[in-house]
Every structure is written in C-alpha cells, then in structure tokens.
Design an enzyme around this catalytic site. Structure first.
Site, PDB file in Angstrom:
ATOM      1  N   SER A  15      50.505  27.165  29.506  1.00 52.79           N
ATOM      2  CA  SER A  15      50.237  28.248  28.566  1.00 52.79           C
ATOM      3  C   SER A  15      50.119  29.571  29.298  1.00 52.79           C
ATOM      4  O   SER A  15      49.646  29.614  30.440  1.00 52.79           O
ATOM      5  CB  SER A  15      48.931  27.978  27.815  1.00 52.79           C
ATOM      6  OG  SER A  15      48.610  29.076  26.974  1.00 52.79           O
ATOM      7  N   ALA A  18      45.741  33.785  27.693  1.00 48.86           N
ATOM      8  CA  ALA A  18      44.484  33.803  28.457  1.00 48.86           C
ATOM      9  C   ALA A  18      43.317  33.199  27.666  1.00 48.86           C
ATOM     10  O   ALA A  18      42.442  32.541  28.243  1.00 48.86           O
ATOM     11  CB  ALA A  18      44.151  35.230  28.859  1.00 48.86           C
ATOM     12  N   ASP A  74      50.119  24.034  21.104  1.00 48.95           N
ATOM     13  CA  ASP A  74      50.746  24.959  20.166  1.00 48.95           C
ATOM     14  C   ASP A  74      49.826  25.050  18.965  1.00 48.95           C
ATOM     15  O   ASP A  74      49.394  24.034  18.413  1.00 48.95           O
ATOM     16  CB  ASP A  74      52.149  24.512  19.738  1.00 48.95           C
ATOM     17  CG  ASP A  74      52.903  25.685  19.127  1.00 48.95           C
ATOM     18  OD1 ASP A  74      53.231  26.627  19.882  1.00 48.95           O
ATOM     19  OD2 ASP A  74      53.133  25.693  17.912  1.00 48.95           O
ATOM     20  N   PHE A 153      39.354  35.083  20.809  1.00 45.58           N
ATOM     21  CA  PHE A 153      40.635  35.762  21.028  1.00 45.58           C
ATOM     22  C   PHE A 153      41.480  35.644  19.761  1.00 45.58           C
ATOM     23  O   PHE A 153      41.071  35.013  18.785  1.00 45.58           O
ATOM     24  CB  PHE A 153      41.369  35.142  22.233  1.00 45.58           C
ATOM     25  CG  PHE A 153      41.853  33.722  22.000  1.00 45.58           C
ATOM     26  CD1 PHE A 153      40.996  32.649  22.134  1.00 45.58           C
ATOM     27  CD2 PHE A 153      43.175  33.466  21.638  1.00 45.58           C
ATOM     28  CE1 PHE A 153      41.440  31.341  21.912  1.00 45.58           C
ATOM     29  CE2 PHE A 153      43.633  32.171  21.416  1.00 45.58           C
ATOM     30  CZ  PHE A 153      42.755  31.112  21.551  1.00 45.58           C
ATOM     31  N   GLY A 154      42.644  36.264  19.814  1.00 42.48           N
ATOM     32  CA  GLY A 154      43.618  36.108  18.731  1.00 42.48           C
ATOM     33  C   GLY A 154      43.064  36.487  17.361  1.00 42.48           C
ATOM     34  O   GLY A 154      42.471  37.557  17.176  1.00 42.48           O
ATOM     35  N   TYR A 155      43.238  35.588  16.413  1.00 44.64           N
ATOM     36  CA  TYR A 155      42.832  35.846  15.027  1.00 44.64           C
ATOM     37  C   TYR A 155      41.342  35.554  14.784  1.00 44.64           C
ATOM     38  O   TYR A 155      40.891  35.583  13.641  1.00 44.64           O
ATOM     39  CB  TYR A 155      43.658  34.966  14.080  1.00 44.64           C
ATOM     40  CG  TYR A 155      45.155  35.237  14.067  1.00 44.64           C
ATOM     41  CD1 TYR A 155      45.708  36.170  13.196  1.00 44.64           C
ATOM     42  CD2 TYR A 155      46.020  34.550  14.909  1.00 44.64           C
ATOM     43  CE1 TYR A 155      47.083  36.402  13.164  1.00 44.64           C
ATOM     44  CE2 TYR A 155      47.397  34.781  14.892  1.00 44.64           C
ATOM     45  CZ  TYR A 155      47.918  35.710  14.009  1.00 44.64           C
ATOM     46  OH  TYR A 155      49.273  35.949  13.977  1.00 44.64           O
ATOM     47  N   LYS A 176      32.118  27.405  18.608  1.00 44.62           N
ATOM     48  CA  LYS A 176      33.555  27.414  18.291  1.00 44.62           C
ATOM     49  C   LYS A 176      34.181  26.078  18.702  1.00 44.62           C
ATOM     50  O   LYS A 176      34.981  25.501  17.968  1.00 44.62           O
ATOM     51  CB  LYS A 176      34.287  28.585  18.975  1.00 44.62           C
ATOM     52  CG  LYS A 176      35.774  28.572  18.618  1.00 44.62           C
ATOM     53  CD  LYS A 176      36.632  29.676  19.180  1.00 44.62           C
ATOM     54  CE  LYS A 176      38.099  29.388  18.800  1.00 44.62           C
ATOM     55  NZ  LYS A 176      39.075  30.251  19.433  1.00 44.62           N
ATOM     56  N   ARG A 182      41.069  23.457  18.143  1.00 40.15           N
ATOM     57  CA  ARG A 182      41.324  23.070  19.535  1.00 40.15           C
ATOM     58  C   ARG A 182      40.257  22.100  20.037  1.00 40.15           C
ATOM     59  O   ARG A 182      40.564  21.130  20.726  1.00 40.15           O
ATOM     60  CB  ARG A 182      41.373  24.326  20.420  1.00 40.15           C
ATOM     61  CG  ARG A 182      41.762  24.053  21.876  1.00 40.15           C
ATOM     62  CD  ARG A 182      42.158  25.320  22.609  1.00 40.15           C
ATOM     63  NE  ARG A 182      43.325  25.932  21.980  1.00 40.15           N
ATOM     64  CZ  ARG A 182      43.262  27.002  21.153  1.00 40.15           C
ATOM     65  NH1 ARG A 182      42.107  27.594  20.905  1.00 40.15           N
ATOM     66  NH2 ARG A 182      44.348  27.472  20.578  1.00 40.15           N
TER      67      ARG A 182
HETATM   68  P1  ITT Z   1      51.447  29.753  24.843  1.00 35.88           P
HETATM   69  O1  ITT Z   1      52.598  29.308  23.964  1.00 35.88           O
HETATM   70  O2  ITT Z   1      51.909  30.293  26.162  1.00 35.88           O
HETATM   71  O3  ITT Z   1      50.368  28.716  24.970  1.00 35.88           O
HETATM   72  P2  ITT Z   1      50.973  31.636  22.691  1.00 35.88           P
HETATM   73  O4  ITT Z   1      49.950  32.712  22.494  1.00 35.88           O
HETATM   74  O5  ITT Z   1      52.413  32.019  22.493  1.00 35.88           O
HETATM   75  O6  ITT Z   1      50.729  31.029  24.143  1.00 35.88           O
HETATM   76  P3  ITT Z   1      51.225  29.834  20.454  1.00 35.88           P
HETATM   77  O7  ITT Z   1      52.698  29.923  20.471  1.00 35.88           O
HETATM   78  O8  ITT Z   1      50.587  28.486  20.289  1.00 35.88           O
HETATM   79  O9  ITT Z   1      50.595  30.417  21.790  1.00 35.88           O
HETATM   80  O10 ITT Z   1      50.692  30.827  19.342  1.00 35.88           O
HETATM   81  C1  ITT Z   1      49.401  30.713  18.837  1.00 35.88           C
HETATM   82  C2  ITT Z   1      49.009  32.003  18.115  1.00 35.88           C
HETATM   83  O11 ITT Z   1      47.844  31.720  17.338  1.00 35.88           O
HETATM   84  C3  ITT Z   1      48.622  33.104  19.090  1.00 35.88           C
HETATM   85  O12 ITT Z   1      48.848  34.364  18.498  1.00 35.88           O
HETATM   86  C4  ITT Z   1      47.132  32.854  19.293  1.00 35.88           C
HETATM   87  O13 ITT Z   1      46.436  34.019  19.687  1.00 35.88           O
HETATM   88  C5  ITT Z   1      46.718  32.349  17.915  1.00 35.88           C
HETATM   89  N1  ITT Z   1      45.645  31.371  18.084  1.00 35.88           N
HETATM   90  C6  ITT Z   1      45.756  30.082  18.515  1.00 35.88           C
HETATM   91  N2  ITT Z   1      44.547  29.505  18.617  1.00 35.88           N
HETATM   92  C7  ITT Z   1      43.653  30.446  18.253  1.00 35.88           C
HETATM   93  C8  ITT Z   1      42.259  30.473  18.192  1.00 35.88           C
HETATM   94  O14 ITT Z   1      41.524  29.432  18.555  1.00 35.88           O
HETATM   95  N3  ITT Z   1      41.685  31.591  17.775  1.00 35.88           N
HETATM   96  C9  ITT Z   1      42.403  32.670  17.422  1.00 35.88           C
HETATM   97  N4  ITT Z   1      43.729  32.750  17.489  1.00 35.88           N
HETATM   98  C10 ITT Z   1      44.362  31.645  17.907  1.00 35.88           C
END
Ligand code: ITT
Length: 204
Positions: A15, A18, A74, A153-155, A176, A182
């Site tokens: 992955s 981060a 994923d 992170f992310g959403y 979490k 996850r």
């Molecule tokens: P890798 O494929 O390199 O692992 P990626 O960010 O491209 O990294 P994905 O294709 O699996 O990973 O996309 C997942 C998306 O969903 C990405 O924008 C993440 O930030 C978000 N995401 C996944 N798990 C999350 C979580 O626990 N909390 C918030 N957002 C999450």
C-alpha cells in the site's frame, strides 16, 4: 542447541496509503513479522470490479515484484443514495482527501438518506504468487452534514458509525479498530497470519 534468535518473517504491506500503513503497523505489532514497504514507485492498475479483486491484484503484484509474502487492502465507502458510489473508485473520486470529502458532501446534498458503508477487503499472497487468504468486512454508518473530528485519514471525518454517535475521526485508534471495516477484516485474517508465520519460520 543454537541460541540464535530467528529473524522475523518478512511481510510486504502492498500500500502507498499512509493512513492504512499506520493502522496496519499497529494491528500487526503483536506479531513476529518484519514489516516491509513495497519498492518505491509501486503502482498497480486497480481494474477489478470488486474490493476483493483489487486487493488480490495488489497483493499478487507486490509478491511478484519482491518475491516475498504480501498483504494488500482495498477499501472504500459506498453511499446508498449515490448507487454505491464512490465504492471501488473511492481513491479516484478526487485528487485529495479534502477534495474527496467536499465532492461527496456536495453530491449527497439533495438526498435525505445518508446511509453508507465502508468495506475493507484484505488479501495475503504467498511469496510464490498464490492467494493464501482473502477476507472482507464492513462497517455501517451515515455520512454527516460536515466534517467532525481530527483523527484518522481519508473519509473518516464524515463517516459516523451506527450506534456510536461518533465519526471515525472522533474516535481514538483503539475505538476505530474495534468498529472499523479494517479492524473487523483484520480479525478474520488473524488465523492465516499465524499460519503464514509458522510456514515462513519452518522454511528457514
Ligand atoms: P493503496 O491502494 O496503495 O493501498 P489507496 O488510497 O489507493 O491506497 P484504495 O484504492 O483501497 O487505497 O482506496 C481507498 C479509499 O478509501 C482511499 O481514498 C482511502 O483514503 C479511503 N479509505 C479507506 N479506508 C478508510 C478508512 O478507514 N477511513 C477513511 N477513509 C478510508
């Protein structure tokens, strides 16, 4: 009898995210594993139709490149009123976490139903490029009207977990882990992790 300590079994985390890598670092910390990064510039065409397919593509690719066991994740957010979007396209929905959040809140504005679900698919590939284990788990919740909290992170700031009143970004790491897609998927993976550590150690 040799008193040489056995080296920890190597496992590549396939992955570049981060936030995920940090969560896996914690989840895997109790195991005798040597956690490795994929080679720099590791990129995979995530062209699967499902989270499981994409996790498999990433794990197999990392194992092929490194010749080592590899774990891939994923994951993504599926929103009911948006017919499951962004789903497997969650990372490609916009260019940054901030822009992804803004786009999602805008697209959801006309809808009353803010039901959503996070999914995580995990795949372990053996060093010989065989799928060793695949699991998938979910976390159900709703999309908030605006971001709340600073963790994760992310959403995370716009996903409120059912029954908690908290977004992932308002939870500490352990909370979490308990509720998240996850964390739940990782629990399903743990028997396979024990098995792979034994297999790697026995082959050394
Ligand atoms: P890798 O494929 O390199 O692992 P990626 O960010 O491209 O990294 P994905 O294709 O699996 O990973 O996309 C997942 C998306 O969903 C990405 O924008 C993440 O930030 C978000 N995401 C996944 N798990 C999350 C979580 O626990 N909390 C918030 N957002 C999450």
């Amino acid at each position: 009898m040799s008193n040489q300590k056995k080296a920890n079994a190597p496992l590549v985390i396939a992955s570049g995210n981060a936030g995920k890598i940090k969560e896996f670092g914690k989840l895997l910390s109790k195991y005798s594993l040597n956690i490795l990064s994929p080679p720099s510039g590791f990129e995979v065409d995530e062209n699967g139709q499902t989270f499981v397919e994409n996790a498999r593509i990433k794990a197999l690719k990392a194992a092929e490149i490194t010749g080592k066991w590899a774990l891939a994740d994923d994951s993504g957010l599926s929103v009911k009123s948006l017919d499951g979007a962004p789903g497997v396209h969650s990372s490609r929905y916009a260019k940054s976490d901030q822009q992804r959040i803004t786009r999602l809140l805008q697209e959801l504005e006309p809808f009353n139903d803010r039901t959503a679900r996070f999914t995580a698919a995990l795949c372990i590939s053996s060093s010989q490029n065989d799928v060793f284990c695949e699991v998938e788990a979910h976390c159900d919740g709703v999309i908030t009207k605006g971001p709340r909290g600073t963790g994760g992170f992310g959403y995370d700031p716009i996903f409120e977990v059912n029954g908690t009143g908290l977004t992932f970004a308002e939870m500490g790491r352990e909370k979490k882990e308990k509720f998240s897609h996850r964390g739940k998927a990782f629990q399903l993976l743990e028997p396979a992790l024990h098995e792979l550590i034994k297999l790697i150690n026995d082959s050394n």
